[in-house]
Scaffold this active site. Structure first.
Site, short mmCIF file in Angstrom:
data_model
loop_
_atom_site.label_atom_id
_atom_site.label_comp_id
_atom_site.label_asym_id
_atom_site.label_seq_id
_atom_site.Cartn_x
_atom_site.Cartn_y
_atom_site.Cartn_z
N LYS A 167 0.86 -1.18 0.00
CA LYS A 167 0.00 0.00 0.00
C LYS A 167 0.90 1.23 0.00
O LYS A 167 1.55 1.54 1.01
CB LYS A 167 -0.92 0.00 1.23
N ILE A 168 0.94 1.91 -1.12
CA ILE A 168 1.83 3.05 -1.29
C ILE A 168 1.00 4.32 -1.18
O ILE A 168 0.13 4.59 -2.02
CB ILE A 168 2.55 3.00 -2.65
#
Length: 305
Positions: A167-168
């Site tokens: 999850k960026i």
């Protein structure tokens, strides 16, 4: 491990009563509303769930309730972040036993200066993986103050097989997602974005296959992903443009307060109470939020009416 998870995996808020106690019935209604939003999965006990304001006993109660209420209808990601590797691993073990589909962890950090180096971070994720045979999502967020480099995350994906999801949600997320997909190759099973999907179109163009927004409007975000996935990019852009004012207001003006306020207005929960030192929305901000929400008409605004 196959690339089974993609799409919209919103964060479930944690409802409290006006007294500050957990509203467990409200939590059940939140989860039912999210399933009716046609989400691809649900994440619990995350930062947007106010996990940092919960006791260990409350975490355990919410974990059990959430997995029992969802009952396998959609996969549930359980956030197990902690600076202590021992505690993160124990949380992961509990989540696995309760029926979680995936774990999410931030890198170990505490305050402004306690950070692990890359050796410590690698061992942290590897030991959590040993504690629970579940896929792991690495959360790369500004809150930690940790720089997770693309080469390091690609190495994690290659050398710790359970680590395949990322999850960026840092500045320039699209560029980092693109580099991660290129560097990690097939080991990167699920590049996701976050931050309420505020950079979603750029992130999808960069190779993101999923997004982890709040539970405010996932029913309106999902068509953007579906259209983009089917090569209908211009329609995806138009659908995104219609909801971006609400997403922007949530992200820049409200934070985690937005979902609770809209869900209370929509009859999902009875109170949008927060725990101190968090403070309620200013009345003018609340008015602006609801004005934009009524224009967009997400399910959360009318689910319980």
């Amino acid at each position: 491990m196959t690339a089974a998870y993609a799409g919209v995996f919103p964060i479930a808020p944690t409802p409290f009563r006006d007294s500050g106690e957990l509203d467990l019935d409200g939590m059940r209604r939140v989860l039912e509303c999210m399933i009716d939003q046609k989400v691809d999965g649900i994440c619990v006990l995350a930062n947007y769930s106010e996990q940092f304001l919960l006791t260990d006993d409350e975490r355990d109660a919410l974990l059990t309730l959430s997995l029992e209420q969802v009952a396998g209808r959609v996969p549930v990601i359980v956030t197990c972040s902690h600076y202590s590797t021992r505690i993160a691993a124990a949380r992961a073990h509990k989540a696995h036993r309760a029926g979680a589909a995936m774990l999410m962890l931030m890198p170990p950090y505490h305050g402004a200066s306690l950070r692990a180096d890359e050796k410590g971070m690698f061992e942290h994720y590897a030991r959590v993986a040993e504690a629970a045979p579940l896929p792991i999502m690495v959360q790369d967020a500004p809150l930690s103050g940790v720089n997770l480099s693309v080469p390091f995350m690609a190495r994690l994906a290659r050398e710790v097989p359970q680590v395949g999801y990322f999850k960026i949600e840092v500045p320039n997320a699209a560029a980092k997602l693109r580099a991660l997909v290129e560097t990690g190759g097939e080991a990167v099973l699920g590049p996701f974005d976050g931050e309420e999907s505020i950079t979603l179109m750029a992130d999808l163009d960069a190779g993101a296959t999923g997004t982890m927004p709040s539970a405010l409007l996932p029913d309106l975000i999902r068509p953007v992903l579906d259209l983009h996935r089917n090569g209908r990019r211009e329609e995806a852009m138009a659908a995104y443009a219609r909801i971006l004012p609400l997403i922007n207001f949530e992200n820049r003006q409200c934070g985690l307060r937005a979902t609770k306020t809209v869900m209370m207005e929509g009859g999902v929960i009875k109170s949008d109470a927060l725990r101190h030192p968090l403070e309620a929305l200013h009345p003018a901000t609340r008015k602006g939020l609801l004005e934009l929400a009524r224009a967009a008409d997400p399910l959360a605004l009318r689910w319980g009416r």
